[in-house]
Structure formats: C-alpha cells, structure tokens
Design an enzyme around this catalytic site. Structure first.
Site, mmCIF file in Angstrom:
data_model
loop_
_atom_site.group_PDB
_atom_site.id
_atom_site.type_symbol
_atom_site.label_atom_id
_atom_site.label_comp_id
_atom_site.label_asym_id
_atom_site.label_seq_id
_atom_site.Cartn_x
_atom_site.Cartn_y
_atom_site.Cartn_z
ATOM 1 C CG PHE A 136 -33.163 71.893 -55.229
ATOM 2 C CD1 PHE A 136 -33.699 71.056 -54.250
ATOM 3 C CD2 PHE A 136 -31.898 71.608 -55.719
ATOM 4 C CE1 PHE A 136 -32.982 69.953 -53.783
ATOM 5 C CE2 PHE A 136 -31.177 70.506 -55.257
ATOM 6 C CZ PHE A 136 -31.723 69.683 -54.291
ATOM 7 C CG ASP A 221 -28.434 77.962 -56.089
ATOM 8 O OD1 ASP A 221 -27.610 77.605 -56.947
ATOM 9 O OD2 ASP A 221 -29.061 77.165 -55.370
ATOM 10 C CE LYS A 250 -27.550 70.239 -60.578
ATOM 11 N NZ LYS A 250 -28.396 70.980 -59.660
HETATM 12 C C1 LIG Z 1 -28.439 70.935 -58.199
HETATM 13 C C2 LIG Z 1 -28.642 72.194 -57.469
HETATM 14 C C3 LIG Z 1 -28.120 72.383 -56.167
HETATM 15 C C4 LIG Z 1 -27.438 71.285 -55.396
HETATM 16 O O1 LIG Z 1 -26.234 70.890 -55.965
HETATM 17 P P1 LIG Z 1 -25.519 69.548 -55.426
HETATM 18 O O2 LIG Z 1 -24.239 69.510 -56.200
HETATM 19 O O3 LIG Z 1 -26.458 68.421 -55.732
HETATM 20 O O4 LIG Z 1 -25.318 69.711 -53.978
HETATM 21 C C5 LIG Z 1 -28.275 73.629 -55.587
HETATM 22 N N1 LIG Z 1 -28.909 74.619 -56.220
HETATM 23 C C6 LIG Z 1 -29.430 74.463 -57.454
HETATM 24 C C7 LIG Z 1 -30.100 75.629 -58.117
HETATM 25 C C8 LIG Z 1 -29.335 73.255 -58.121
HETATM 26 O O5 LIG Z 1 -29.876 73.095 -59.322
#
Ligand SMILES: *Cc1c(COP(=O)(O)O)cnc(C)c1O
Length: 401
Positions: A136, A221, A250
């Site tokens: 994700f 990420d 986050k």
């Molecule tokens: C939550 C998340 C995102 C997206 O972050 P947003 O602030 O909702 O755009 C991207 N990568 C990972 C691994 C995440 O857990």
C-alpha cells in the site's frame, strides 16, 4: 447543533464506513466519545498518534507556532521547515528533504523523482517501476497503481504505465521482472495494510543487490514503519540496508498532517526548480509540530520503550491465545503488531474489532484475517494491561459466537 452518526450518511461522500462511535476528546492513550464512554486506544489513528492524544510537547509546539505564523507557501522558506529538514538529515542517511502533506504525496514525489532521475541519467527507456503484491502506497492515481491491490486502482480509466508487481519475500520473482529498464523498486520494509508481513533478511538484502546490479533506485515507503514505530527511528536502520529514497508521514506529525521524501543530494538534484511542488508542503505549523515529535521520539528511552512494550503486547496476546485459540501467530515488529487469525476465524478480523469497541478498546485490522495494533509509542503499561483485558473480553465474545 447536535451531530450524530446518521448525519454522516446524509452529508458525506460514501467512500468510508465509519464506526457508530464519535470520539470527542483524547488524552494519552485514552479517548472518550459523545456519551463519555472511555476507550483505550490501540489504533493510534492508524499508526499516526505516535505520542498519544494531545501530548503536552505537541500541544505546546502547535499553540506556540499557531500564535506566530501558519502558512507562507513555498515562495518563501520558514524556520520550522529548515530545522525539521536538518533534523531529518541528521537522523537518517538522507541529505535532502522534500515536504508534502501526506504519505501518498510523499510517495508521489518519490516516484516522480525516480522517473525524472532515470530519464536524465539513462534515457526514456528506463521507466519501469516495480512494487509488491499487497503493498500500500497511498491513493493518488500513481501511488495506488504502484500499490499491490488492483482493486484500489481499477475503475478510474487508463492507469499510469510501466508498473509491475512481484510477490513480497520472493526474490526470484523480482529478479525475473528486473532489467536495466527498471527505474525503481518501491517497498515497505514491513507490509502494514497488506497484513503485517515482515521481510526476510535475505529478501531485503537481495532487493538492494538487484537494484545495484540494474542501476535502479530502492525506495522505502516508511510511511507506516517510520518515526520509531518498529523500535528504530526508521525501520531500514535495523535491516542492514540503506534505500536511495525514503518516504515518511503518518507518525511524523503525531496527528498533524505532514509527509516528507528523503534522499541524497545526487538524486535530489534532478527535481530542479519548477519540476514538482505543493502549496502547503513544509508549512510552518506542520513542521513545528513534526519537529517536536522528532525531539521526543528520537530519544533512546522512547525507542527502547517501544521494544519493551512490544514484549508486553506479545506476552499478553499469547496469554489470550493460550486460552481462546483464535490466532495462528502474533507478528510484526515494535508497536506495529498483528494477531493473524487461524483457519477457524479466517475472514473475521472485523468481528474482533467491533467486539473490542463494544468493550472499550480501539484496534485496527489489516485485511480480513489480521487484527492490527498500532498504539502510541509511549502508551503507559497500565493502559496496555487494561486494553488487553478488554481485548480478551472481545475475543471471548467472538469465540463464544
Ligand atoms: C498510510 C500509508 C500510506 C498513505 O498515507 P496517506 O497519508 O494516507 O496518504 C502510504 N504508504 C504506507 C505504507 C501507508 O501505511
């Protein structure tokens, strides 16, 4: 005006299905709803509230900056952004920082930078981006297409091209896809939304080696794993590899929206003036809060505390499982933990979450088969204990049907 959950269905776009509970205030790892019902928070706003709710250092940073200066745009720089960027470079491999407002935006910047770098250095044929099934990376069209769940990117017309997916922890599968046309490999150093899947040491080192072999960038990420979540400031620091680009969001703002992309000077130079940008990115208010977050979390006691709390959680969850036999395994790292349901309860993670809420505990799921816990990094031990007691009641309820 009295507002209720029903109003959501009247006035909100129906892309979410929020719980019936409407929280109105929080303190530390406790939250209270409109009826003053108390919850222990093991969800942390999806791994965001790394210092709980209304941490005094963050409230102070927010209110102090709130009296001074909120926003300028990137026509000018500002003191909190400069200090925050310096701190991020001191805490990581990175030499350069780009600020955004969310994880998806930080990843969007990372992917655009990778494409531009490859175009400048190697030419237009080097555009392939590889990521992993179940990964994700956010919900912009580029990031959701790179993400490993086609269901999230289908149905919006033509997708950004030259994106491929391999299975996580399958190095041979990745190797088969890679060539000198590969521009970047993007991955989470522990898959969060995909079900709390840790990488094997061989896999992570192998990805790095394949990226080196094919002159491709390795993009981590760390939107969910970053800022102390796994017990290191960033997860890569415990994995023995260094990425070329790292994204963080986050927990970086502890509940205030901010994201950042970190990289080296050599790579960063390809985002020349005017190639990319954001109106709000790097605004003083968000950066002042994030600075306070880093000051607290980068403390060794806090990071060691994450490891201690992980052990506490694992023991507690194990004790519950010894009694009720609902989990196949407890997995994850630091305070990014998952209770993977066994065959008997497969597909029922939501039932555990709903029962937990009834008993005064907020937790999360990661797919249909995993109950996920991402509490505050400084959650007091008595709150962990009380939360686990409530979770045990929830498990008992689901098990008894
Ligand atoms: C939550 C998340 C995102 C997206 O972050 P947003 O602030 O909702 O755009 C991207 N990568 C990972 C691994 C995440 O857990």
């Amino acid at each position: 005006m009295q507002v209720t959950r029903e109003l959501f269905d009247d006035v909100m776009v129906p892309n979410y299905a929020p719980s019936a509970i409407i929280p109105v205030r929080g303190k530390g790892s406790r939250v209270w709803d409109q009826n003053d019902k108390e919850f222990i928070d093991f969800a942390g706003g999806i791994a965001v509230n790394c210092l709980g709710h209304c941490h005094p250092a963050l409230v102070q940073a927010l209110t102090e900056q709130g009296q001074k200066l909120w926003h300028l745009s990137n026509v000018m720089t500002n003191e909190p952004a400069l200090r925050l960027a310096q701190k991020l470079t001191q805490l990581t491999f990175a030499e350069k920082v780009y600020f955004a407002n969310s994880g998806a935006e930080a990843n969007e910047a990372a992917l655009k930078l990778a494409r531009r770098w490859a175009l400048d250095v190697y030419g237009a044929q080097k555009s392939q981006i590889i990521s992993f099934n179940k990964s994700f990376h956010g919900r912009t069209f580029f990031t959701v297409t790179v993400g490993g769940q086609a269901a999230y990117s289908d149905g919006f017309g033509p997708k950004p091209g030259d994106i491929a997916h391999a299975d996580y922890n399958d190095l041979a599968g990745l190797e088969a896809l890679m060539s000198d046309k590969t521009c970047a490999v993007m991955l989470e150093p522990l898959q969060g939304e995909g079900g709390i899947i840790s990488p094997s040491a061989d896999f992570i080192k192998g990805v790095r080696a394949l990226c080196d072999k094919h002159n491709a960038l390795m993009i981590f990420d760390e939107v969910q794993t970053g800022v102390g979540r796994t017990g290191a400031m960033y997860a890569y620091q415990n994995l023995g590899v260094t990425p070329d680009i790292l994204t963080t969001a986050k927990a970086l703002g502890g509940g205030f929206p901010i994201g950042a992309m970190l990289t080296t000077t050599e790579i960063a130079k390809h985002l020349k003036i005017g190639t990319h940008g954001s109106t709000y990115g790097g605004n003083p208010l968000a950066c002042a809060v994030a600075e306070a977050v880093l000051d607290v979390v980068s403390n060794d006691d806090v990071l060691r505390g994450v490891v201690k709390r992980e052990a506490f959680f694992r023991e507690g969850l194990q004790r519950i499982n010894d009694k009720y036999h609902a989990f196949a395994e407890i997995r994850g790292k630091g305070l990014l933990l998952g209770a993977a349901l066994n065959e008997k309860y497969k597909g029922q993670a939501k039932a555990f979450l709903v029962a937990a809420a009834e008993h005064g505990l907020m937790c999360l799921i990661a797919g249909a088969d995993v109950v996920r816990f991402t509490p505050s990094l400084v959650i007091p031990e008595q709150d962990i204990e009380l939360g686990l007691q409530r979770f045990e009641m929830a498990v008992a309820q689901v098990v008894k049907g």
